[in-house]
Design a protein around this motif. Sequence first.
Motif, PDB file in Angstrom:
ATOM      1  N   THR A  42       0.837  -1.201   0.000  1.00 58.09           N
ATOM      2  CA  THR A  42       0.000   0.000   0.000  1.00 58.09           C
ATOM      3  C   THR A  42       0.873   1.253   0.000  1.00 58.09           C
ATOM      4  OG1 THR A  42      -1.761  -1.189   1.165  1.00 58.09           O
ATOM      5  CG2 THR A  42      -1.851   1.216   1.224  1.00 58.09           C
ATOM      6  N   THR A  43       1.952   1.209   0.770  1.00 56.48           N
ATOM      7  CA  THR A  43       2.874   2.342   0.812  1.00 56.48           C
ATOM      8  C   THR A  43       3.475   2.584  -0.569  1.00 56.48           C
ATOM      9  OG1 THR A  43       3.365   1.984   3.146  1.00 56.48           O
ATOM     10  CG2 THR A  43       4.992   3.234   1.878  1.00 56.48           C
ATOM     11  N   GLY A  44       3.882   1.528  -1.254  1.00 58.25           N
ATOM     12  CA  GLY A  44       4.421   1.657  -2.610  1.00 58.25           C
ATOM     13  C   GLY A  44       3.396   2.223  -3.579  1.00 58.25           C
ATOM     14  N   TRP A  45       2.168   1.782  -3.439  1.00 57.27           N
ATOM     15  CA  TRP A  45       1.092   2.274  -4.295  1.00 57.27           C
ATOM     16  C   TRP A  45       0.879   3.768  -4.058  1.00 57.27           C
ATOM     17  CZ3 TRP A  45      -4.597   1.932  -2.754  1.00 57.27           C
ATOM     18  CH2 TRP A  45      -5.433   2.364  -3.794  1.00 57.27           C
ATOM     19  N   PHE A  46       0.850   4.182  -2.785  1.00 54.38           N
ATOM     20  CA  PHE A  46       0.660   5.590  -2.467  1.00 54.38           C
ATOM     21  C   PHE A  46       1.845   6.428  -2.942  1.00 54.38           C
ATOM     22  CE2 PHE A  46      -3.001   6.105   0.654  1.00 54.38           C
ATOM     23  CZ  PHE A  46      -3.693   5.036   0.127  1.00 54.38           C
ATOM     24  N   GLU A  47       3.033   5.864  -2.891  1.00 56.26           N
ATOM     25  CA  GLU A  47       4.223   6.541  -3.429  1.00 56.26           C
ATOM     26  C   GLU A  47       4.034   6.794  -4.921  1.00 56.26           C
ATOM     27  OE1 GLU A  47       7.942   8.250  -3.635  1.00 56.26           O
ATOM     28  OE2 GLU A  47       7.493   7.135  -1.807  1.00 56.26           O
ATOM     29  N   ALA A  48       3.584   5.762  -5.650  1.00 56.87           N
ATOM     30  CA  ALA A  48       3.373   5.886  -7.090  1.00 56.87           C
ATOM     31  C   ALA A  48       2.277   6.902  -7.416  1.00 56.87           C
ATOM     32  CB  ALA A  48       3.028   4.523  -7.689  1.00 56.87           C
ATOM     33  N   LEU A  49       1.292   7.020  -6.530  1.00 56.55           N
ATOM     34  CA  LEU A  49       0.224   7.998  -6.745  1.00 56.55           C
ATOM     35  C   LEU A  49       0.693   9.426  -6.528  1.00 56.55           C
ATOM     36  CD1 LEU A  49      -2.813   6.261  -4.980  1.00 56.55           C
ATOM     37  CD2 LEU A  49      -2.430   6.518  -7.442  1.00 56.55           C
ATOM     38  N   GLY A  50       1.751   9.593  -5.725  1.00 59.75           N
ATOM     39  CA  GLY A  50       2.270  10.927  -5.454  1.00 59.75           C
ATOM     40  C   GLY A  50       1.870  11.494  -4.112  1.00 59.75           C
ATOM     41  N   LEU A  51       1.409  10.658  -3.199  1.00 57.19           N
ATOM     42  CA  LEU A  51       1.056  11.114  -1.853  1.00 57.19           C
ATOM     43  C   LEU A  51       2.292  11.042  -0.969  1.00 57.19           C
ATOM     44  CD1 LEU A  51      -2.418   9.409  -1.657  1.00 57.19           C
ATOM     45  CD2 LEU A  51      -1.993  11.875  -1.600  1.00 57.19           C
ATOM     46  N   LYS A  52       2.689  12.181  -0.418  1.00 54.76           N
ATOM     47  CA  LYS A  52       3.918  12.278   0.366  1.00 54.76           C
ATOM     48  C   LYS A  52       3.605  12.671   1.807  1.00 54.76           C
ATOM     49  CE  LYS A  52       6.185  11.999  -3.570  1.00 54.76           C
ATOM     50  NZ  LYS A  52       6.578  10.803  -4.123  1.00 54.76           N
ATOM     51  N   PRO A  53       4.181  12.052   2.787  1.00 55.07           N
ATOM     52  CA  PRO A  53       4.986  10.838   2.746  1.00 55.07           C
ATOM     53  C   PRO A  53       4.073   9.614   2.634  1.00 55.07           C
ATOM     54  CG  PRO A  53       4.890  11.650   4.999  1.00 55.07           C
ATOM     55  CD  PRO A  53       4.136  12.632   4.147  1.00 55.07           C
ATOM     56  N   PRO A  54       4.410   8.691   1.758  1.00 48.62           N
ATOM     57  CA  PRO A  54       3.513   7.569   1.470  1.00 48.62           C
ATOM     58  C   PRO A  54       3.266   6.653   2.672  1.00 48.62           C
ATOM     59  CG  PRO A  54       5.653   7.219   0.445  1.00 48.62           C
ATOM     60  CD  PRO A  54       5.638   8.627   0.970  1.00 48.62           C
ATOM     61  N   GLU A  55       4.234   6.528   3.564  1.00 46.66           N
ATOM     62  CA  GLU A  55       4.056   5.664   4.743  1.00 46.66           C
ATOM     63  C   GLU A  55       2.917   6.191   5.618  1.00 46.66           C
ATOM     64  OE1 GLU A  55       6.935   7.425   4.158  1.00 46.66           O
ATOM     65  OE2 GLU A  55       8.186   5.858   3.279  1.00 46.66           O
ATOM     66  N   LEU A 161      -4.809  17.067  -0.196  1.00 45.78           N
ATOM     67  CA  LEU A 161      -4.205  17.084  -1.528  1.00 45.78           C
ATOM     68  C   LEU A 161      -3.326  18.311  -1.722  1.00 45.78           C
ATOM     69  CD1 LEU A 161      -7.279  15.791  -3.539  1.00 45.78           C
ATOM     70  CD2 LEU A 161      -5.100  14.581  -3.231  1.00 45.78           C
ATOM     71  N   ALA A 162      -3.757  19.462  -1.224  1.00 45.94           N
ATOM     72  CA  ALA A 162      -2.968  20.686  -1.374  1.00 45.94           C
ATOM     73  C   ALA A 162      -1.623  20.574  -0.664  1.00 45.94           C
ATOM     74  CB  ALA A 162      -3.744  21.887  -0.841  1.00 45.94           C
ATOM     75  N   VAL A 163      -1.612  19.900   0.463  1.00 44.56           N
ATOM     76  CA  VAL A 163      -0.391  19.802   1.262  1.00 44.56           C
ATOM     77  C   VAL A 163       0.477  18.611   0.863  1.00 44.56           C
ATOM     78  CG1 VAL A 163       0.457  19.438   3.624  1.00 44.56           C
ATOM     79  CG2 VAL A 163      -1.440  21.001   3.221  1.00 44.56           C
ATOM     80  N   CYS A 164      -0.129  17.505   0.459  1.00 47.95           N
ATOM     81  CA  CYS A 164       0.612  16.244   0.347  1.00 47.95           C
ATOM     82  C   CYS A 164       0.641  15.586  -1.024  1.00 47.95           C
ATOM     83  CB  CYS A 164       0.040  15.238   1.338  1.00 47.95           C
ATOM     84  SG  CYS A 164       0.070  15.795   3.048  1.00 47.95           S
ATOM     85  N   TYR A 165      -0.082  16.084  -1.984  1.00 44.76           N
ATOM     86  CA  TYR A 165      -0.154  15.420  -3.288  1.00 44.76           C
ATOM     87  C   TYR A 165       0.897  16.015  -4.212  1.00 44.76           C
ATOM     88  CZ  TYR A 165      -2.303  13.498  -7.553  1.00 44.76           C
ATOM     89  OH  TYR A 165      -2.551  12.839  -8.719  1.00 44.76           O
ATOM     90  N   ARG A 166       1.897  15.223  -4.522  1.00 44.83           N
ATOM     91  CA  ARG A 166       3.008  15.653  -5.374  1.00 44.83           C
ATOM     92  C   ARG A 166       3.327  14.577  -6.412  1.00 44.83           C
ATOM     93  NH1 ARG A 166       1.430  19.425  -3.277  1.00 44.83           N
ATOM     94  NH2 ARG A 166       2.389  20.767  -1.743  1.00 44.83           N
ATOM     95  N   PRO A 167       2.436  14.404  -7.395  1.00 40.97           N
ATOM     96  CA  PRO A 167       2.691  13.373  -8.411  1.00 40.97           C
ATOM     97  C   PRO A 167       3.876  13.770  -9.295  1.00 40.97           C
ATOM     98  CG  PRO A 167       0.810  14.692  -9.041  1.00 40.97           C
ATOM     99  CD  PRO A 167       1.222  15.157  -7.657  1.00 40.97           C
ATOM    100  N   GLU A 168       4.559  12.755  -9.788  1.00 41.43           N
ATOM    101  CA  GLU A 168       5.657  13.014 -10.724  1.00 41.43           C
ATOM    102  C   GLU A 168       5.064  13.459 -12.043  1.00 41.43           C
ATOM    103  OE1 GLU A 168       8.632  10.030 -11.166  1.00 41.43           O
ATOM    104  OE2 GLU A 168       8.580   9.522  -9.031  1.00 41.43           O
ATOM    105  N   ARG A 169       5.727  14.406 -12.646  1.00 40.74           N
ATOM    106  CA  ARG A 169       5.270  14.885 -13.951  1.00 40.74           C
ATOM    107  C   ARG A 169       5.735  13.924 -15.026  1.00 40.74           C
ATOM    108  NH1 ARG A 169       2.699  19.550 -13.803  1.00 40.74           N
ATOM    109  NH2 ARG A 169       3.193  21.024 -12.170  1.00 40.74           N
ATOM    110  N   LYS A 170       4.847  13.687 -15.980  1.00 37.80           N
ATOM    111  CA  LYS A 170       5.195  12.858 -17.131  1.00 37.80           C
ATOM    112  C   LYS A 170       5.974  13.724 -18.118  1.00 37.80           C
ATOM    113  CE  LYS A 170       1.113  10.094 -16.462  1.00 37.80           C
ATOM    114  NZ  LYS A 170      -0.309  10.270 -16.526  1.00 37.80           N
ATOM    115  N   PRO A 171       6.787  13.120 -18.949  1.00 44.67           N
ATOM    116  CA  PRO A 171       7.590  13.912 -19.893  1.00 44.67           C
ATOM    117  C   PRO A 171       6.770  14.891 -20.720  1.00 44.67           C
ATOM    118  CG  PRO A 171       8.282  11.627 -19.949  1.00 44.67           C
ATOM    119  CD  PRO A 171       7.080  11.700 -19.058  1.00 44.67           C
ATOM    120  N   ASP A 172       5.553  14.534 -21.113  1.00 46.77           N
ATOM    121  CA  ASP A 172       4.737  15.428 -21.928  1.00 46.77           C
ATOM    122  C   ASP A 172       4.132  16.570 -21.117  1.00 46.77           C
ATOM    123  OD1 ASP A 172       3.049  13.659 -20.577  1.00 46.77           O
ATOM    124  OD2 ASP A 172       1.544  13.663 -22.163  1.00 46.77           O
ATOM    125  N   GLU A 173       4.267  16.541 -19.772  1.00 51.26           N
ATOM    126  CA  GLU A 173       3.734  17.599 -18.928  1.00 51.26           C
ATOM    127  C   GLU A 173       4.775  18.661 -18.580  1.00 51.26           C
ATOM    128  OE1 GLU A 173       2.227  15.566 -15.524  1.00 51.26           O
ATOM    129  OE2 GLU A 173       0.399  14.933 -16.510  1.00 51.26           O
TER     130      GLU A 173
END
Length: 178
Positions: A42-55, A161-173
């Motif tokens: 679940t922590t890995g999934w949240f990391e991939a979603l961009g929620l920081k800190p995922p733990e 989301l405003a405080v903790c959501y930091r998804p990685e940008r895709k190259p096209d973004e």
Amino acid sequence: MKARGSRGGHDVAALVLRATLGPMLFAHGWNKVAGPGGLKGTTGWFEALGLKPPEVHARMAAGTEMAAGVGITLGAANPLPAAAAVGLMAVAARTDHRGKGFFVFKGGWEYVGVVGGTAVALAALGNGRYSLDGLLRRQRAGTGPALLAAGIGTASAAALLAVCYRPERKPDETQTDH
């Protein structure tokens, strides 16, 4: 004019909704902790979603789902467990289901929309007399609790989301200078 037996139908409807929504939420939370990937997955999934800190988010989501599930199942503290469900579903809609259309089998928002809407409807309906709130004579129902569930849930999700959501940008973004 009120139909004969309508209050009993209302109480049964609330019980049926609570008996389906509450255990389902609890099971989803439990799965985040003890499912095939466990809390680590679940922590890995949240990391991939961009929620920081995922733990923190993995534990917070699991705990909130389980607590909301128990509160809804028991019929306690309406509209707070419904607000928690709305918040959970709003975060899921933004982080995991956004841009994937309607149908959940394609990753869309169908599931989170139905769960969030059901939680708000249950807040409006109230927990009924076959509940902890009913036993304690703390019945809250109507537009106020529904608006509180929707408002608190949505505002909490927006703040998180405003405080903790930091998804990685895709190259096209990414922007390039020309």
